[in-house]
Design a protein around this motif. Sequence first.
Motif, PDB file in Angstrom:
ATOM      1  N   SER A 250      -2.281 -13.165  -1.256  1.00 50.32           N
ATOM      2  CA  SER A 250      -0.786 -12.297  -0.332  1.00 50.32           C
ATOM      3  C   SER A 250      -0.681 -11.391  -1.545  1.00 50.32           C
ATOM      4  N   LEU A 251      -1.299 -11.105  -2.314  1.00 50.95           N
ATOM      5  CA  LEU A 251      -0.856  -9.665  -3.239  1.00 50.95           C
ATOM      6  C   LEU A 251      -2.599  -8.800  -2.343  1.00 50.95           C
ATOM      7  N   MET A 252      -3.564  -9.072  -2.361  1.00 48.47           N
ATOM      8  CA  MET A 252      -4.891  -8.592  -2.184  1.00 48.47           C
ATOM      9  C   MET A 252      -4.077  -8.231  -0.249  1.00 48.47           C
ATOM     10  N   SER A 253      -4.372  -9.387  -0.003  1.00 51.95           N
ATOM     11  CA  SER A 253      -4.130  -8.877   1.451  1.00 51.95           C
ATOM     12  C   SER A 253      -2.937  -7.845   1.741  1.00 51.95           C
ATOM     13  N   SER A 254      -1.554  -7.875   0.807  1.00 52.93           N
ATOM     14  CA  SER A 254      -0.851  -6.965   1.153  1.00 52.93           C
ATOM     15  C   SER A 254      -0.834  -5.517   0.450  1.00 52.93           C
ATOM     16  N   TRP A 255      -1.406  -5.674  -1.108  1.00 55.31           N
ATOM     17  CA  TRP A 255      -2.173  -4.501  -1.785  1.00 55.31           C
ATOM     18  C   TRP A 255      -3.357  -3.479  -1.077  1.00 55.31           C
ATOM     19  N   PHE A 256      -4.997  -4.103  -0.283  1.00 54.35           N
ATOM     20  CA  PHE A 256      -5.665  -3.686  -0.123  1.00 54.35           C
ATOM     21  C   PHE A 256      -5.920  -3.788   1.595  1.00 54.35           C
ATOM     22  N   ILE A 257      -5.033  -4.482   2.238  1.00 60.42           N
ATOM     23  CA  ILE A 257      -5.015  -4.090   3.894  1.00 60.42           C
ATOM     24  C   ILE A 257      -4.338  -3.931   3.952  1.00 60.42           C
ATOM     25  N   THR A 258      -2.781  -4.548   3.801  1.00 57.46           N
ATOM     26  CA  THR A 258      -1.421  -3.635   4.362  1.00 57.46           C
ATOM     27  C   THR A 258      -1.050  -2.428   4.675  1.00 57.46           C
ATOM     28  N   MET A 259      -1.351  -1.731   3.061  1.00 54.30           N
ATOM     29  CA  MET A 259      -0.788  -0.839   2.458  1.00 54.30           C
ATOM     30  C   MET A 259      -2.114   0.737   3.346  1.00 54.30           C
ATOM     31  N   PRO A 260      -3.202   0.076   2.622  1.00 51.32           N
ATOM     32  CA  PRO A 260      -4.050   1.303   3.048  1.00 51.32           C
ATOM     33  C   PRO A 260      -3.866   1.575   4.828  1.00 51.32           C
ATOM     34  N   LEU A 261      -4.296   0.329   5.583  1.00 53.14           N
ATOM     35  CA  LEU A 261      -3.989   0.836   7.141  1.00 53.14           C
ATOM     36  C   LEU A 261      -2.436   1.503   7.113  1.00 53.14           C
ATOM     37  N   ALA A 262      -1.643   0.993   6.627  1.00 54.56           N
ATOM     38  CA  ALA A 262      -0.293   1.982   7.189  1.00 54.56           C
ATOM     39  C   ALA A 262      -0.272   3.762   6.864  1.00 54.56           C
ATOM     40  N   ALA A 263      -0.546   3.527   5.075  1.00 53.98           N
ATOM     41  CA  ALA A 263      -1.271   4.939   5.283  1.00 53.98           C
ATOM     42  C   ALA A 263      -1.660   6.099   6.089  1.00 53.98           C
ATOM     43  N   VAL A 264      -2.793   5.504   6.229  1.00 53.31           N
ATOM     44  CA  VAL A 264      -3.978   5.660   7.369  1.00 53.31           C
ATOM     45  C   VAL A 264      -3.053   6.323   8.549  1.00 53.31           C
ATOM     46  N   PHE A 265      -1.976   4.862   8.983  1.00 52.02           N
ATOM     47  CA  PHE A 265      -2.084   5.076  10.591  1.00 52.02           C
ATOM     48  C   PHE A 265      -0.378   6.124  10.679  1.00 52.02           C
ATOM     49  N   VAL A 266      -0.138   6.469   9.053  1.00 54.85           N
ATOM     50  CA  VAL A 266       1.013   6.906   9.215  1.00 54.85           C
ATOM     51  C   VAL A 266       0.805   8.678   9.011  1.00 54.85           C
ATOM     52  N   TYR A 267       0.339   9.300   7.209  1.00 52.07           N
ATOM     53  CA  TYR A 267      -0.378  10.197   7.454  1.00 52.07           C
ATOM     54  C   TYR A 267      -1.951  10.945   7.786  1.00 52.07           C
ATOM     55  N   VAL A 268      -2.583  10.202   8.225  1.00 56.44           N
ATOM     56  CA  VAL A 268      -4.002  10.489   8.756  1.00 56.44           C
ATOM     57  C   VAL A 268      -3.407  10.844  10.122  1.00 56.44           C
ATOM     58  N   LEU A 269      -3.271   9.695  10.934  1.00 56.76           N
ATOM     59  CA  LEU A 269      -3.597   9.891  12.460  1.00 56.76           C
ATOM     60  C   LEU A 269      -2.222   9.811  12.993  1.00 56.76           C
ATOM     61  N   ASN A 270      -0.791  10.113  12.054  1.00 53.06           N
ATOM     62  CA  ASN A 270       0.658  10.427  12.538  1.00 53.06           C
ATOM     63  C   ASN A 270       0.870   9.318  14.391  1.00 53.06           C
ATOM     64  N   LEU A 271       0.796   7.966  13.451  1.00 49.31           N
ATOM     65  CA  LEU A 271       1.293   7.141  14.540  1.00 49.31           C
ATOM     66  C   LEU A 271       2.832   6.852  14.154  1.00 49.31           C
ATOM     67  N   ASP A 272       3.562   6.213  15.249  1.00 52.07           N
ATOM     68  CA  ASP A 272       4.835   5.579  15.385  1.00 52.07           C
ATOM     69  C   ASP A 272       4.920   4.223  14.194  1.00 52.07           C
ATOM     70  N   LEU A 273       6.264   4.169  14.175  1.00 50.22           N
ATOM     71  CA  LEU A 273       6.120   2.838  13.914  1.00 50.22           C
ATOM     72  C   LEU A 273       5.518   1.464  14.480  1.00 50.22           C
ATOM     73  N   GLN A 274       4.929   1.549  15.151  1.00 51.10           N
ATOM     74  CA  GLN A 274       4.420   0.496  15.762  1.00 51.10           C
ATOM     75  C   GLN A 274       3.161   0.203  15.086  1.00 51.10           C
ATOM     76  N   SER A 275       2.370   1.726  14.498  1.00 58.40           N
ATOM     77  CA  SER A 275       1.366   1.104  13.484  1.00 58.40           C
ATOM     78  C   SER A 275       1.694   0.103  12.478  1.00 58.40           C
ATOM     79  N   LEU A 276       2.732   0.930  11.689  1.00 57.98           N
ATOM     80  CA  LEU A 276       3.851   0.101  10.770  1.00 57.98           C
ATOM     81  C   LEU A 276       3.613  -1.522  10.371  1.00 57.98           C
TER      82      LEU A 276
END
Length: 325
Positions: A250-276
């Motif tokens: 669970s932790l690996m999925s959270s911190w190595f899949i969810t978190m990196p994807l969310a960071a890229v979606f928000v800070y790199v691609l500037n997507l909206d809340l749907q990306s989170l």
Amino acid sequence: VDGPVSVYSDFLEVLGHEKYVMVVELAGEVINLLVVVAALVFLQVSPQGIAMIELMLLIVFHVLNVSFTVSMGWMKHYKSGILACDAMLNPTSVGIVLRTAAPLAVGYLLASCEWEILTIFASHMGPAEVAAWAILGSIYDTFEATTMSIGDAVEIRCAFHLGRNSPRLARSSSYKGILLAVIASFVITSFYFILGEDLALLFARDPTLQHILVDLMPFMGIGNVTMTFGMVCWSLVGAQGRYHLATFVSLMSSWFITMPLAAVFVYVLNLDLQSLVAALVIGYSATGTILSYIILVSDWESIAHDVSQLHLEEEDDSSLEESSV
């Protein structure tokens, strides 16, 4: 105070009094709500006063709960283990509790941190998104309550069969529990989609927030299904005595899949809340996939033998303590 109250309620559920616990907790929440509303509307109590009122109500309900269960004789065989120090003198039991509690505590802590970090990501989009994310958290808590109830029931049943060294029944109950949980998640998601915009109107009056919540509903429905599947699989791997493995996945999925994807979606691609929400759904899907694979390839015969032997060792230690007294 909340810790002992939760532990006592969980203990009653394991003893088979889950219906009583449900009624008591429901009555307690209703009374607590009525008292707090009355204090705010008629007495205009400060936030500190509301906190004191809720604390006093929690203590009173716990005292009444313990008094009733003791008077009914439900604690007759467990008083010495709860009130005396006999249980602490059993090294096998203490070791099992600590080995189980440690990964669970770490998992719950980091899961809480995950949501708070995603809130920081949402703040990058604007104040409306932060408010919508907070509302989304309340809705997800409702989904999680349903998920945890099914997961807890299946977990107890699976652990019961493993303790009796019945691997076939444990495997069968696990598979049936996963199927039941997924069907329940589809039913709940269907009601959620039917309510649709009415939920947005219920949770928010601001048109901007309502629009954001309506846009998030399809992702939230998919997230409910994947979250249910993943959490039930997590409970079943834990029932096998492998909470450390379930928590690690669970932790690996959270911190190595969810978190990196969310960071890229928000800070790199500037997507909206749907990306989170999409990042959460992907993380839940990865967790469920890995844990379901672990369940499918599990050696149920070996696991049942190990669990039953562990229970026998614990009983032997308890017998030695009783004979020495």
